[in-house]
Design an enzyme around this catalytic site. Structure first.
Site, PDB file in Angstrom:
ATOM      1  CB  ILE A  88      -0.488  -6.848  13.927  1.00  0.00           C
ATOM      2  CG1 ILE A  88       0.162  -7.691  12.834  1.00  0.00           C
ATOM      3  CG2 ILE A  88       0.537  -6.430  14.976  1.00  0.00           C
ATOM      4  CD1 ILE A  88       1.190  -6.941  12.009  1.00  0.00           C
ATOM      5  N   PRO A 121      -2.766 -11.916   9.290  1.00  0.00           N
ATOM      6  CG  PRO A 121      -1.002 -13.016  10.339  1.00  0.00           C
ATOM      7  CD  PRO A 121      -1.396 -12.422   9.035  1.00  0.00           C
ATOM      8  CG  ASN A 125      -0.213  -0.114   2.511  1.00  0.00           C
ATOM      9  OD1 ASN A 125       0.590   0.737   2.866  1.00  0.00           O
ATOM     10  ND2 ASN A 125      -0.479  -1.188   3.264  1.00  0.00           N
ATOM     11  CE  LYS A 149       8.397 -10.789 -15.285  1.00  0.00           C
ATOM     12  NZ  LYS A 149       9.334  -9.983 -16.094  1.00  0.00           N
ATOM     13  CG  ASP A 157      -6.264  -4.915   5.630  1.00  0.00           C
ATOM     14  OD1 ASP A 157      -5.768  -4.968   6.768  1.00  0.00           O
ATOM     15  OD2 ASP A 157      -6.766  -3.886   5.155  1.00  0.00           O
ATOM     16  CE  LYS A 209      -8.035  -0.445  13.233  1.00  0.00           C
ATOM     17  NZ  LYS A 209      -7.173   0.114  12.153  1.00  0.00           N
TER      18      LYS A 209
END
Length: 405
Positions: free
Chosen positions: A305, A303, A208, A287, A277, A336
């Site tokens: 975290i 996971p 990201n 490749k 995510d 959240k």
């Protein structure tokens, strides 16, 4: 104002030549500088050079007592406002960690009650040796500010971590230590920063836009305010944070393992990283060629975290999360906060100017589990970091049964 006195301890390594530049910089910034050297250091740079730069005799003989009315290493330690040891060789670090005192640098270190800064410099394999890393951890636990060495070509011919930090960077750290309120002294703070990378094949990966700047700013300010800082960083182009224990990871799984290792010793965990995510269900060995047709990816969740840390926290520990949102940021952040059992969450709308990724500013809202909300204006990330750390300090005080500041 009375000039502050800086002790500069010089160890016996090739990087000793940089100590001359450091002394010159400190003198130009208005400090009194007293140099101490090991006998081995005098093989690399002449004491006369450092004496000419500081206008003070260099002390390197433990049995030479120029003033009979005082003991040299006690007297200079008493007058010091800060003691910096640069370069600190592997041998010198071992002595400091285990209380050995057989030269002016180490005997003065035992007598000094001022803040101490250590700048390691050695071969990359020596720096990475478990014995050296354990000794550095001992120093950090005692409150010594250990600077992370630079990376690049070394005098031995190797390339890697082990270069003494540049004198300008050391001087900046000294200024920060002497002028920064050290209200986080005694606290251990674990911080994650940057993105994680999930490999598709040996060439491609999922990630990201996180630059790591917010997490690094938190680590820098926490170290300047006296905390023992561990920074777990995904791939970034940022310089190591002076004074922080740097742990580098690549994938979300690796970040989880690192957090699990260091979380038990932390008073506060600030999850400023942006872990991926999802990851490919399988990583291709070779490749993927365009001639093979479109590549279809099956993704699985990585996971969580933050949730894992929250579930593992002990009474008194504080866990802080971040939420980068694009719509209804406060509503999503409140959800959240509750779902993951956080003490504090920092939310920003990454679509707003000055608050997204890869910029030096941010605009955040702090939401506490008590329902409190504090919206900050757009400001530099280091200032945002200070606001967050002050709030963390308040939460820690409350969790310890003390009145908030």
């Amino acid at each position: 104002m009375e000039k502050k006195t800086i002790l500069v301890g010089v160890g016996g390594g090739i990087a000793a030549y940089k100590s001359a530049n450091l002394c010159s910089l400190l003198v130009k910034r208005g400090y009194e500088v007293q140099v101490l050297m090991t006998e081995h250091a005098t093989r690399f740079i002449q004491p006369l050079t450092l004496q000419a730069l500081t206008k003070h005799p260099v002390i390197f003989d433990t049995f030479a007592e120029p003033n009979p009315s005082e003991i040299a290493h006690i007297a200079v330690a008493d007058r010091a406002d800060l003691y910096v040891i640069a370069p600190a060789t592997a041998n010198l670090i071992a002595k400091l960690a285990h209380g050995l005192a057989d030269d002016m640098v180490t005997t003065t270190a035992l007598a000094a009650t001022c803040p101490t800064v250590v700048a390691p410099a050695m071969n990359v394999h020596m720096f990475e040796h478990p014995a050296v890393q354990e000794n550095l951890d001992i120093l950090r636990r005692r409150g010594t500010l250990v600077l992370d060495p630079g990376e690049g070509p070394l005098a031995c011919g190797y390339t890697g971590r082990g270069r003494m930090p540049e004198p300008e960077d050391i001087a900046d750290v000294i200024e920060a230590v002497l002028h920064q309120e050290r209200d986080l002294e005694g606290l251990s703070i674990l911080i994650t920063a940057g993105p994680t990378v999930e490999d598709i094949d040996p060439v491609r990966y999922l990630t990201n836009r996180s630059s790591g700047k917010m997490g690094y700013a938190l680590a820098e300010q926490a170290a300047r305010r006296g905390a023992r800082v561990t920074l777990i960083s995904g791939p970034t182009h940022l310089k190591p944070v002076p004074g922080a224990r740097m742990v580098y990871v690549r994938s979300t799984e690796q970040m989880l393992h690192a957090v699990s290792e260091f979380f038990p010793e932390a008073d506060a965990f600030i999850s400023a990283a942006a872990p991926a995510d999802f990851r490919p269900a399988r990583t291709l060995e070779h490749k993927w060629k365009k001639s093979q047709g479109p590549l279809k990816l099956d993704l699985v969740e990585t996971p969580d975290i933050l949730l894992a840390a929250s579930r593992a926290k002990r009474p008194g520990q504080v866990v802080v999360g971040f939420a980068a949102e694009t719509d209804m940021p406060v509503d999503h952040a409140r959800r959240k906060l509750v779902d993951k059992g956080l003490d504090l969450i920092v939310v920003n709308d990454v679509t707003k100017p000055g608050a997204g990724f890869e910029v030096d500013t941010n605009q955040v809202t702090l939401i506490g589990k008590d329902g409190s909300t504090e919206a900050l204006p757009v400001m530099e990330k280091h200032r945002v970091a200070d606001h967050i750390l002050t709030r963390v300090r308040q939460v820690l005080r409350v969790s310890d049964g003390e009145r908030p500041l």
